[in-house]
Design an enzyme around this catalytic site. Structure first.
Site, PDB file in Angstrom:
ATOM      1  N   GLU A 193       0.798  -1.146  -0.041  1.00  0.00           N
ATOM      2  CA  GLU A 193       0.015   0.157  -0.051  1.00  0.00           C
ATOM      3  C   GLU A 193       0.550   1.172  -0.069  1.00  0.00           C
ATOM      4  O   GLU A 193       0.433   2.186   0.617  1.00  0.00           O
ATOM      5  CB  GLU A 193      -0.952  -0.167   1.164  1.00  0.00           C
ATOM      6  CG  GLU A 193      -1.871  -1.168   1.100  1.00  0.00           C
ATOM      7  CD  GLU A 193      -3.071  -1.020   2.385  1.00  0.00           C
ATOM      8  OE1 GLU A 193      -3.969  -1.429   1.906  1.00  0.00           O
ATOM      9  OE2 GLU A 193      -2.898  -0.986   3.592  1.00  0.00           O
ATOM     10  N   GLU A 209     -13.257  -2.770  11.447  1.00  0.00           N
ATOM     11  CA  GLU A 209     -13.196  -2.131  10.262  1.00  0.00           C
ATOM     12  C   GLU A 209     -14.168  -2.584   9.415  1.00  0.00           C
ATOM     13  O   GLU A 209     -14.594  -1.774   8.832  1.00  0.00           O
ATOM     14  CB  GLU A 209     -11.746  -2.012   9.783  1.00  0.00           C
ATOM     15  CG  GLU A 209     -11.475  -1.349   8.716  1.00  0.00           C
ATOM     16  CD  GLU A 209     -10.211  -1.496   7.966  1.00  0.00           C
ATOM     17  OE1 GLU A 209      -9.383  -1.764   8.544  1.00  0.00           O
ATOM     18  OE2 GLU A 209      -9.941  -0.886   6.879  1.00  0.00           O
ATOM     19  N   ASP A 252      -8.132  -9.259   3.540  1.00  0.00           N
ATOM     20  CA  ASP A 252      -8.152  -8.025   4.501  1.00  0.00           C
ATOM     21  C   ASP A 252      -9.241  -8.081   5.600  1.00  0.00           C
ATOM     22  O   ASP A 252     -10.122  -7.361   5.635  1.00  0.00           O
ATOM     23  CB  ASP A 252      -8.071  -6.868   3.762  1.00  0.00           C
ATOM     24  CG  ASP A 252      -7.335  -5.777   4.323  1.00  0.00           C
ATOM     25  OD1 ASP A 252      -7.145  -5.745   5.565  1.00  0.00           O
ATOM     26  OD2 ASP A 252      -7.454  -4.591   4.001  1.00  0.00           O
TER      27      ASP A 252
HETATM   28  C1  BDP Z   1      -6.398  -2.459   5.687  1.00  0.00           C
HETATM   29  C2  BDP Z   1      -6.704  -0.843   6.563  1.00  0.00           C
HETATM   30  C3  BDP Z   1      -5.532   0.156   6.307  1.00  0.00           C
HETATM   31  C4  BDP Z   1      -4.289  -0.799   6.861  1.00  0.00           C
HETATM   32  C5  BDP Z   1      -3.969  -2.094   6.421  1.00  0.00           C
HETATM   33  C6  BDP Z   1      -2.783  -2.647   6.840  1.00  0.00           C
HETATM   34  O1  BDP Z   1      -7.590  -0.612   5.447  1.00  0.00           O
HETATM   35  O2  BDP Z   1      -5.929   1.192   7.058  1.00  0.00           O
HETATM   36  O3  BDP Z   1      -3.364   0.275   6.647  1.00  0.00           O
HETATM   37  O4  BDP Z   1      -5.066  -2.760   6.551  1.00  0.00           O
HETATM   38  O5  BDP Z   1      -3.008  -3.488   7.517  1.00  0.00           O
HETATM   39  O6  BDP Z   1      -7.219  -3.297   6.109  1.00  0.00           O
HETATM   40  O7  BDP Z   1      -1.692  -2.393   6.497  1.00  0.00           O
END
Ligand code: BDP
Length: 710
Positions: free
Chosen positions: A301, A403, A375
């Site tokens: 990311e 989340e 996720d």
């Molecule tokens: C996702 C979240 C994000 C996190 C990412 C992570 O939306 O905010 O940074 O995981 O685990 O689910 O790094």
């Protein structure tokens, strides 16, 4: 003055006079450690507790203090002179150990035993270390809090997992990524001078469930966390946590050598970069001698990482491991990776990037793997890396903050979700190769074991954003201690400790909790559907989300619905993500006659009229599950209403309000999802199913620019 005013004035005055005498309203701050007097019938004989030895450690004083506090609260009756007593024992009391033939073997550094001796007159809580004794005290008190008899005890317990950590996704400005319970509890600005008493309360609560470490800052880390002022702040927290057996860890930004080290590169094979990390580790250990180590999110990311320099995850992790290794530290390297080049199926990327490096990670590296391959969805099959890396320490990462399960205003007890994953059979070394046995290290003989939970803790008075979200923090700790523990037993314990041990309460409350996550799955993403939430903030339904930066951030990528059918084909004919599982697991997932329908559309693309096991066509079955989810929330509300006599009005009211929100939003999820999929398949609703009250356009038009947690 009119008589009515006089009356009101008198009442007010009386109220003010009485105020200090009446009990403080229950707001959830006391968590599961309330120690309210037990009902008479559950109290048993009061017990005598000795004084801590003058030479004892702060931890031992805490253990004595906790025991006193618990006993005084739970059983306020005065013990007689000849009352039974409790003794806390460590190896320095070798006489006691010998006299009662206490076998301390196998307890390790954190385990304990609790044994009643002398015909019931004495109970010893013994451990090899003071923190083991503290854990034993909490266990003893838990027995009392849950109404279990403490007359004849013979308990032995040692953690099956060595590193039991909370991961705080807390930023230095006190915002919390995906946090739904207020701000960060770390007041970075006022630290290190101001040590909020809440830090000790936090540590105590964690110790009570065996959590022994906290990563203080967000995995999307800032290099500032590693500068001298912030190290001093972390050190202040470490000092507060230490007596409770809790170490601090920090998330490290991979490009720190550039940002705070004045270097031009962060290449893990560059000698200057390696020297930077070594010096940085030395600096941290000077301030925090028992610093736990680093957590790293790299090449995921948009975060920097070793791949930016053509190096591997192992190169990056091992460099950091070498820096902290001499001090006894570890590196937790996250497997939640997906790069900007899109793979054929995002579910495959973690495995593809890590499996080839099995055996190449240093001994003090633990690769930290999310429970599922996408996720933290309401339901995911276990991550294919579990069982696939026998020569690399693998740890589990769960997300406690919800989340993708309705934030803090939906009641979803996550125990069953985690239990489902931990009990799943990877078949990697024959039958019984469960994820739990991978995580506790037994299957592959891992040298280090880890369970990490993304914390749901914030500045809200109730810590977790809702009363019932405390149960998820609690269950995480208990499962980290024993990944084979029962989610239901944990729910009962929590309900008893947090509200009342009265079985008329704990039975229905635990049943409600146990069904709550499945209700969420039903109204959000039934039958293996996943990743259908609103874009970016992840609040509410968004099955229509399409377009934008990358396909695998959209919903349409995951459900692949069209006029003919729905679901992601991950069989050999599709993306072949099943090929990443051991053959027996893959065979079950691939075979429509064997796969559990809970995972159906995760692995298969099927026509809308595919006949499900209920006999109904897929479309009808989906709609019926959406509606069942909504109905279940209605049932949860009814259960909660019926439990009012057992709960203080403050907390009862708060939970009831949240359940009303959940009922409304469950309906919204069902209606919006049904409206969307119906617009794709053009099929009529099954008989008896109500049409969504709004048009699809109306659902799509809803925006939530101020949803929390972003
Ligand atoms: C996702 C979240 C994000 C996190 C990412 C992570 O939306 O905010 O940074 O995981 O685990 O689910 O790094």
């Amino acid at each position: 003055m009119r008589p009515s005013h006089l009356l009101r004035g008198l009442c007010l005055a009386a109220g003010l006079l009485l105020a200090p005498l009446t009990a403080r309203a229950e707001d959830g701050y006391d968590l599961w450690l309330r120690y309210k007097p037990l009902p008479e019938a559950m109290r048993g004989e009061p017990r005598i507790v000795g004084q801590p030895p003058a030479s004892g450690s702060p931890t031992l004083s805490l253990a004595y203090g906790e025991l006193r506090r618990g006993l005084d609260g739970l059983n306020p009756d005065e013990p007689g002179l000849d009352a039974p007593s409790i003794r806390l024992v460590t190896p320095s009391q070798s006489d006691t150990i010998a006299a009662f033939k206490l076998s301390m073997e196998g307890l390790g550094g954190e385990g304990y035993l609790i044994r009643t001796v002398q015909g019931g007159r004495l109970t010893v809580i013994a451990a090899n270390t003071d923190v083991g004794v503290l854990y034993g005290v909490f266990h003893y008190l838990r027995l009392m809090q849950t109404g279990a008899s403490v007359e004849r005890l013979d308990v032995r317990s040692a953690p099956k997992v060595r590193y039991r950590l909370l991961n705080h996704w807390d930023n230095l400005d006190r915002s919390v990524e995906r946090g739904y319970s207020g701000q960060s509890i770390w007041d970075w600005w006022r630290l290190p001078d101001v040590k909020d008493p809440r830090y000790a309360d936090y540590a105590r609560a964690n110790a009570s469930i065996g959590i022994n470490g906290a990563v203080l800052n967000n995995v999307n880390a800032k290099s500032d966390s590693l500068t001298a002022p912030y190290i001093a702040k972390a050190a202040a927290l470490a000092d507060t946590f230490r007596p409770y057996g809790i170490k601090v860890y920090l998330s490290a930004r991979f490009s720190s050598p550039i940002e705070i080290g004045g270097l031009k590169t962060a290449d893990p094979l560059d000698p200057a970069v390696r020297a930077f990390w070594k010096t940085k580790a030395d600096e941290i250990y000077k301030a925090i001698p028992d610093f736990g180590g680093f957590l790293v999110k790299a090449n995921s990311e948009g975060q920097p990482g070793p791949q930016d320099y053509g190096r591997t995850h192992a190169d990056g992790a091992n460099m950091l491991a070498q820096a902290v290794g001499p001090h006894g530290g570890i590196v937790m390297w996250r497997a939640f990776v997906y790069s900007h080049e899109q793979p054929d199926d995002r579910a495959k990327q973690g495995y593809s990037e890590f499996k080839p490096f099995d055996g190449e990670f240093a001994e003090n590296v633990i690769v930290q793997v999310k429970n599922g391959a996408i996720d933290f969805q309401p339901r995911e099959p276990f991550h294919p890396l579990f069982g696939a890396m026998p020569k690399t320490n693998l740890g589990m990462e769960f997300q406690i903050t919800k989340e993708y399960l309705g934030f803090s205003t939906h009641l979803a007890y996550l125990g069953p979700m985690w239990e489902e994953v931990l009990k799943a059979d990877t078949f990697s070394a024959g039958r019984g190769s469960t994820v739990a046995r991978v995580v506790d290290g037994k299957l592959h003989g891992y040298s280090r074991t880890l369970m990490a939970g993304v914390a749901n803790i914030g500045t809200d008075r109730n810590w977790s954003g809702s009363q019932f979200d405390q149960a998820n923090w609690y269950a995480f700790g208990r499962l980290a201690w024993d990944p084979e523990a029962s989610a239901e037993a944990i729910a009962r314990d929590w309900a008893a400790m947090t509200f009342t041990p009265d079985k008329r309460f704990t039975g229905p409350a635990a049943a409600m909790m146990m069904g709550s996550r499945e209700a969420v799955v039903d109204y959000m993403t039934p039958m293996g559907l996943h990743h259908l939430m609103g874009r970016s903030h992840h609040y509410g339904p968004g099955p229509w989300v399409a377009g934008g930066e990358r396909a695998d951030w959209t919903s349409v990528y995951y459900h692949k619905a069209d006029k003919a059918g729905i679901g992601f084909d991950r069989t050999a004919k599709g993306s072949d993500a099943v090929g990443q599982y051991a053959p027996l697991a893959a065979a079950t997932f691939s075979d429509l006659s064997k796969i559990d329908e809970k995972d159906l559309l995760w692995f298969h693309h099927l026509s809308w009229d595919y006949r499900t096991r209920s006999g109904r066509p897929l479309w009808d079955e989906l709609v019926s599950r959406y509606s069942r989810g909504v109905r279940r929330v209605g049932e949860m509300r009814a259960t909660w209403t019926s439990l009012a006599p057992y709960v203080d009005p403050e907390r009862h009211g708060e939970v009831a309000t949240y359940l009303a929100i959940q009922r409304r939003e469950a309906q919204w999820w069902r209606d919006a999802s049904v409206a969307y999929f119906q617009s794709i398949n053009g099929l009529p609703l099954p008989k008896g199913e109500a049409p969504p009250p709004l048009t699809l356009e109306a659902y799509e038009a809803m925006t939530f620019p101020y949803a929390p947690g972003i």
